[in-house]
Design an enzyme around this catalytic site. Structure first.
Site, short mmCIF file in Angstrom:
data_model
loop_
_atom_site.label_atom_id
_atom_site.label_comp_id
_atom_site.label_asym_id
_atom_site.label_seq_id
_atom_site.Cartn_x
_atom_site.Cartn_y
_atom_site.Cartn_z
N CYS A 120 0.84 -1.20 0.00
CA CYS A 120 0.00 0.00 0.00
C CYS A 120 0.88 1.25 0.00
CB CYS A 120 -0.87 0.01 1.25
SG CYS A 120 -1.78 1.53 1.45
N CYS A 126 -1.07 6.31 6.74
CA CYS A 126 -2.39 5.95 7.24
C CYS A 126 -2.34 5.37 8.66
CB CYS A 126 -3.01 4.95 6.26
SG CYS A 126 -4.49 4.14 6.86
N CYS A 129 -3.08 -0.09 8.99
CA CYS A 129 -2.34 -1.36 9.02
C CYS A 129 -1.01 -1.07 9.72
CB CYS A 129 -2.03 -1.87 7.62
SG CYS A 129 -3.47 -2.32 6.65
N GLN A 327 -19.14 -9.58 11.70
CA GLN A 327 -17.69 -9.76 11.60
C GLN A 327 -17.19 -9.27 10.25
OE1 GLN A 327 -15.82 -10.67 14.07
NE2 GLN A 327 -17.14 -11.77 15.48
N GLU A 377 -28.02 -9.25 23.62
CA GLU A 377 -27.26 -8.23 22.87
C GLU A 377 -27.81 -6.85 23.22
OE1 GLU A 377 -24.77 -7.75 20.40
OE2 GLU A 377 -25.50 -5.69 20.42
N ASP A 425 -18.83 -13.37 23.38
CA ASP A 425 -18.02 -12.67 22.38
C ASP A 425 -18.12 -11.16 22.62
OD1 ASP A 425 -16.69 -11.88 20.11
OD2 ASP A 425 -18.19 -12.59 18.69
N CYS A 452 -11.77 -10.28 20.39
CA CYS A 452 -10.90 -9.59 19.43
C CYS A 452 -9.82 -8.81 20.17
CB CYS A 452 -11.73 -8.66 18.54
SG CYS A 452 -12.64 -7.43 19.48
#
Ligand code: SAH
Length: 497
Positions: A120, A126, A129, A327, A377, A425, A452
Site C-alpha cells: 500500500c 495511514c 495497518c 464480523q 445483545e 463474544d 478480538c
C-alpha cells in the site's frame, strides 16, 4: 492535498521507560532500505551525536511489543520504534522533552530478511495497518508469539489460523471526505489516532468494489455541488460513506452519513449512483448532526432497496442492518465459528447462551446442535436482525433478548436458571464482573470465550480460572491480516469439585 509527503522518517512518542499506547499520530515514509555504506561500522548501541534536545543513535532491535513496534534498549531504557523489526540495525532519532522521549526511525542500516516493501502506498501515512512491512511469515510469527506470551498462564495456544489471500477481506468500510488546499474534494481514511484525512483511491484490505463505489460518490459530489462536512466549522453536508458488502450474496449497502436531514437533489443523486453501480442493492441516509467521532447518528432513512443486506455465513442466511455488528472478515469468521462450535461440544440437548450475540450468528449456527439457544445483545437493531434471522433460517429453538449482557446474566442467576454452555463474544473492552460472576453462578459445564482483544480476554480468563474453570484450548485466528489485531477463542471447562 492534505497528505504529507513521505519524508523518510517514522515517529513514535513515548514516556521515559514506558510505552505510550496512543502513539504517534502521523506516520511518515519508510527510511531507505538500500545498501548502507556505514553498515557494520556501528556497535549496536549508543554511538551518538548530541545536540540540544535531540540525538541520533545506532541501535539493534531486540523484539516486538504486542502492538508490533520494535523494541530497543537505550541507556538502560526500553524504547519502542514503529516499523522496526527484530534483528534490524538502524539509526534512530531520540528527542527528549521533559519526561517525554520521542524516538523515531531515521535510517535502516541492516534490514531484516523478513522485511518487504509495503504494497500500500499510503501505509506509512495511514497507520490503519501496522504490519505491511513484514512478510506473511513474520506477521504470522509475531501474532503467534504475542498470543503465546499473553496466554502463557493457561497453556500453549494452537497454531494461528491464517488467511490464504490476506487482502481485500473487509466487508465493511467507512470513508470520509474533505477539501484539500486547492479546495478540491478528497476522500479517504483518517490517519490512525488523528483527524487528519489521508486522500486515497484504494485501501488494500477493503473490498475492491466498495472502494470503486466511494470513488464514484466523490466524483458525484463534484457534479452535484455537494460539500464535504467540515468538523471544525460545522459546515458542509456529506460526513462519511459506510459501505457493507455481502461477500457471498454480492449484495451491497451504501449509507450516506450526512450532517442535515435536508438532502437537496436526493433522488437524482441516488439515481446517478445506482446507474454507475447497478450492483448496489440498498442505499440509506443516516443523519449525524452531532459533534462526535461516532460515524453513525440516530436518524436513518432508506432511500432505495430494503435497508439491509443479506449474506451467507456457515450455510445460514443473515440480514445485516447499517448499525449492527457483523464480523468484518467472513472467510476467517467461518473458521473462527467452526472452532467455537467444536469447542462447545454440543450433543443436541444443551441450553446454550450466546452472549454479546450481535445479529445472532454464533447462536443460530450452534442452534442445529443445541437443545435451545438464548441470545443477549445490547444493540436494538442487531437484536431485531437476530430475531429476523432466526425466522429466516427456520430456527425454532432460539430466543433473543435486548439488554446488557451483565444484567441479563445477573437476572438469570438470581432466578436460579441453568445453562450448559455459555458462548461469549464481548467487545474489545472485554466482559465485566457482573457478567463473569453470574456465569460462575450459572455453572455452565463449558464456556467458549471469543475475543478480538486478547489482553482483556486474559484478564477475564484469569477471573474464570480463579472461580472454578480450567482453560482447555486456545485457538488464535488471523481475522485482520496486515494489522496487529488478533482474534482468539478459548475453551474453559468447569472443574468437577
Ligand atoms: N457475536 C457477534 C457479535 C460480537 S461483537 C458476532 O460474532 O457477530 C460484540 C457485540 O457485543 C456487539 O454486537 C455489541 O453491540 C455487543 N455489546 C457491547 N456491549 C454489550 C453489553 N454490555 N451487553 C450486551 N451486548 C453488548
Amino acid at each position: 492535498m492534505n497528505k504529507q509527503k513521505n519524508s523518510g522518517y517514522i515517529k513514535s512518542k513515548q514516556k521515559r521507560n514506558q510505552s505510550n499506547k496512543s502513539h504517534g499520530k502521523k506516520h511518515l515514509g519508510m527510511a531507505t532500505r538500500k545498501g548502507d555504506k556505514s553498515q557494520g561500522k556501528h556497535a549496536s548501541t549508543n554511538k551518538h551525536r548530541r545536540n540540544k534536545k535531540s540525538l541520533t543513535v545506532v541501535v539493534t532491535c531486540t523484539g516486538l511489543t504486542n502492538e508490533g513496534r520494535g523494541i530497543i534498549q537505550w541507556e538502560g531504557k526500553k524504547l519502542e520504534i514503529e516499523h522496526l523489526m527484530p534483528g534490524e540495525t538502524a539509526e534512530i532519532t531520540i528527542s527528549i522533552n521533559g519526561g517525554d522521549v520521542d524516538a523515531k526511525l531515521k535510517r535502516l542500516i541492516t534490514p531484516s530478511k523478513d522485511r518487504v516493501k509495503p504494497r500500500c502506498s499510503y501505509y506509512y501515512d495511514c497507520g490503519g495497518c501496522q504490519l505491511q512491512h513484514m512478510n506473511e511469515q513474520a506477521q504470522e510469527r509475531f501474532k503467534q508469539v504475542t498470543i503465546d506470551k499473553l496466554m502463557k498462564p493457561f497453556g500453549k495456544p494452537e497454531p494461528i489460523l491464517t488467511m490464504e489471500h490476506p487482502y481485500d477481506y473487509r466487508n465493511k468500510s467507512h470513508t470520509t471526505f474533505g477539501l484539500n488546499k486547492e479546495r478540491q474534494i478528497i476522500g479517504g481514511l483518517y490517519a490512525q489516532n488523528s483527524h487528519q484525512l489521508i486522500s486515497m483511491d484504494r485501501c488494500l484490505i477493503h473490498d475492491p468494489k466498495a472502494d470503486e463505489i466511494w470513488q464514484t460518490i466523490k466524483d458525484l459530489m463534484k457534479s452535484f455541488k455537494m460539500q464535504p462536512y467540515n468538523e471544525d466549522t460545522g459546515r458542509g453536508f456529506l460526513r462519511h460513506v459506510l459501505i457493507k458488502v455481502g461477500k457471498v450474496s454480492g449484495e451491497i449497502m451504501v449509507v450516506l452519513v450526512v450532517a442535515s436531514p435536508i438532502f437537496k437533489g436526493k433522488n437524482n443523486f441516488v439515481k446517478a449512483l445506482r446507474k454507475a453501480h447497478p450492483e448496489i442493492t440498498t442505499i440509506l441516509m443516516n443523519v449525524n448532526n452531532r459533534d462526535t467521532s461516532m460515524v453513525l447518528g440516530d436518524q436513518e432513512k432508506v432511500l432505495f432497496g430494503k435497508g439491509t443486506i443479506t449474506d451467507t455465513l456457515c450455510g445460514l442466511k443473515f440480514d445485516i442492518s447499517a448499525k449492527s455488528f457483523y464480523q468484518i472478515n467472513p472467510v476467517q469468521t467461518e473458521k473462527l465459528y467452526a472452532k467455537a462450535i467444536e469447542m462447545a461440544q454440543l450433543t443436541g440437548r444443551e441450553t446454550v447462551i450466546d452472549a454479546y450475540c450481535g445479529i445472532g450468528t454464533i447462536g443460530l449456527i450452534a442452534s442445529k446442535k443445541a437443545g435451545k439457544v438464548i441470545g443477549v445483545e445490547l444493540n436494538k437493531d442487531a437484536v431485531q436482525d437476530a430475531i429476523r434471522n432466526s425466522k429466516r433460517n427456520g430456527v425454532k429453538n432460539a430466543r433473543f433478548y435486548q439488554g446488557d449482557a451483565g444484567k441479563f446474566m445477573v437476572e438469570m442467576a438470581t432466578r436460579g436458571e441453568k445453562a450448559d454452555v455459555v458462548i461469549m463474544d464481548p467487545p474489545r473492552s472485554g466482559s465485566d464482573e457482573a457478567f463473569l460472576s453470574s456465569v460462575v453462578k450459572l455453572k455452565p459445564k463449558r464456556i467458549v470465550y471469543v475475543s478480538c482483544n486478547p489482553v482483556t480476554q486474559v484478564r477475564d480468563l484469569k477471573y474464570l480460572v480463579q472461580y472454578g474453570y480450567e482453560v482447555k484450548g486456545i485457538q488464535p485466528v488471523d481475522m485482520f491480516p496486515q494489522t496487529v489485531h488478533v482474534e482468539c477463542v478459548a475453551l474453559l471447562q468447569r472443574k468437577t469439585i
